[in-house]
Motif scaffolding. Structure first.
Motif, mmCIF file in Angstrom:
data_model
loop_
_atom_site.group_PDB
_atom_site.id
_atom_site.type_symbol
_atom_site.label_atom_id
_atom_site.label_comp_id
_atom_site.label_asym_id
_atom_site.label_seq_id
_atom_site.Cartn_x
_atom_site.Cartn_y
_atom_site.Cartn_z
ATOM 1 N N GLN A 89 0.459 -0.523 -14.457
ATOM 2 C CA GLN A 89 -0.119 0.611 -14.446
ATOM 3 C C GLN A 89 -1.392 0.567 -14.281
ATOM 4 O OE1 GLN A 89 -0.314 2.992 -18.341
ATOM 5 N NE2 GLN A 89 1.704 1.883 -19.415
ATOM 6 N N GLN A 90 -1.723 -1.011 -14.171
ATOM 7 C CA GLN A 90 -3.591 -1.092 -13.657
ATOM 8 C C GLN A 90 -3.402 -1.413 -12.688
ATOM 9 O OE1 GLN A 90 -5.098 -5.283 -14.580
ATOM 10 N NE2 GLN A 90 -6.825 -4.080 -14.802
ATOM 11 N N ARG A 91 -2.420 -1.407 -11.139
ATOM 12 C CA ARG A 91 -2.514 -1.455 -10.038
ATOM 13 C C ARG A 91 -2.531 -0.368 -9.881
ATOM 14 N NH1 ARG A 91 2.417 -5.357 -8.743
ATOM 15 N NH2 ARG A 91 2.934 -5.559 -10.979
ATOM 16 N N VAL A 92 -1.309 0.645 -10.814
ATOM 17 C CA VAL A 92 -1.770 2.367 -9.915
ATOM 18 C C VAL A 92 -3.113 2.308 -10.402
ATOM 19 C CG1 VAL A 92 -0.724 4.691 -10.792
ATOM 20 C CG2 VAL A 92 0.557 2.322 -10.728
ATOM 21 N N ALA A 93 -4.119 2.420 -11.162
ATOM 22 C CA ALA A 93 -4.890 3.020 -11.505
ATOM 23 C C ALA A 93 -5.951 2.411 -10.641
ATOM 24 C CB ALA A 93 -5.460 2.268 -12.834
ATOM 25 N N ILE A 94 -6.016 0.786 -9.586
ATOM 26 C CA ILE A 94 -6.570 0.391 -9.203
ATOM 27 C C ILE A 94 -6.382 1.384 -7.332
ATOM 28 C CG2 ILE A 94 -6.299 -1.318 -7.390
ATOM 29 C CD1 ILE A 94 -6.325 -2.757 -9.649
ATOM 30 N N ALA A 95 -4.769 1.458 -6.995
ATOM 31 C CA ALA A 95 -4.657 2.670 -6.186
ATOM 32 C C ALA A 95 -5.614 3.921 -6.281
ATOM 33 C CB ALA A 95 -3.066 2.357 -5.885
ATOM 34 N N ARG A 96 -5.034 4.527 -7.537
ATOM 35 C CA ARG A 96 -5.644 6.080 -7.650
ATOM 36 C C ARG A 96 -7.268 6.123 -7.442
ATOM 37 N NH1 ARG A 96 -5.478 8.611 -13.865
ATOM 38 N NH2 ARG A 96 -6.899 7.210 -13.778
ATOM 39 N N ALA A 97 -8.023 5.315 -7.577
ATOM 40 C CA ALA A 97 -9.602 4.545 -7.224
ATOM 41 C C ALA A 97 -10.387 4.374 -6.090
ATOM 42 C CB ALA A 97 -10.407 3.397 -8.212
ATOM 43 N N CYS A 98 -9.055 3.848 -5.680
ATOM 44 C CA CYS A 98 -9.336 3.325 -4.009
ATOM 45 C C CYS A 98 -9.020 4.570 -3.292
ATOM 46 C CB CYS A 98 -7.866 2.249 -3.648
ATOM 47 S SG CYS A 98 -8.744 1.016 -4.788
ATOM 48 N N ALA A 99 -7.853 5.564 -3.617
ATOM 49 C CA ALA A 99 -7.760 7.461 -2.988
ATOM 50 C C ALA A 99 -8.522 7.452 -2.239
ATOM 51 C CB ALA A 99 -6.712 7.821 -3.579
#
Length: 219
Positions: A141-151
């Motif tokens: 979930q954290q890695r998804v949150a990182i990807a989302r923040a980088c979008a």
């Protein structure tokens, strides 16, 4: 890339930030280190526009940010990975990542999907593109949150206590991702209580105590 100058913030008569000033260069990782209540979270919230400040300046990529006027511009320049991740539970991984680019910043959906797939590859989650948050571990979930923040391809990425609920192996994954982002020129600012993690990942440690900077250590 990020310059905070003489930042002051009070809640009623309680002054929580007193003339906070520091800088981070492009591709530099900085850590805000200090006890609970020192003011670290307030600094982060001011930088990403979640909190107004009383006086001072925040400069991102050479431009002064006015949080009363430029909030969407700021959100495009400063990404945030929250301690509790804040993923939308009713959206799958791909939908979580493209939601803001498509619906708020009006990026074409196919372009947003292409970028999302590249980001999922960066965080080693290509095979979870159709999964929902409840189907993922905390580290995933954290890695998804990182990807989302980088979008939105921010210039600065902020992390709030990124290691607080993770095991040692997952922390290593987070460190690897941060180093990948750094190598791509992203500036990163982290709040943490984890001194070992701070020393492993950072280029600069900013020690905060009672709303003031005690010392800035460049490694």
């Amino acid at each position: 890339m990020l310059k905070v100058s003489n930042l002051n913030k009070s809640f009623n008569k309680n002054k929580v930030l007193n003339n906070i000033s520091f800088e981070l260069n492009k591709g530099e990782i900085g850590v805000l280190l200090g006890k609970s209540g020192a003011g670290k979270t307030t600094i982060l919230r001011c930088i990403n526009g979640l909190e107004n400040f009383d006086s001072g300046q925040i400069i991102v990529d050479g431009k002064i940010i006015d949080t009363s006027k430029d909030i969407y511009k700021l959100r495009g320049k400063v990404g945030m990975v929250f301690q509790n991740f804040n993923l939308f539970p009713h959206l799958n991984v791909l939908e979580n990542i493209i939601q803001s680019p498509v619906n708020i910043f009006k990026i074409k959906k196919q372009e947003a999907i292409k970028s999302a797939k590249e980001l999922l590859k960066l965080v080693d989650l290509e095979n979870k593109i159709d999964s929902y948050p409840c189907e993922l571990s905390g580290g995933q979930q954290q890695r998804v949150a990182i990807a989302r923040a980088c979008a939105l391809m921010p210039k600065v990425l902020c992390f709030d206590e990124p290691t607080s609920a993770l095991d040692k192996d997952t922390i290593k994954n987070v460190v690897n991702i941060m180093n990948k982002l750094k190598s791509n020129g992203m500036t990163i600012l982290i709040i943490t209580h984890d001194v070992d993690f701070a020393n492993e990942v950072c280029d600069k440690i900013i020690n905060i105590n009672n709303g003031e900077i005690e010392v800035v250590i460049s490694k």
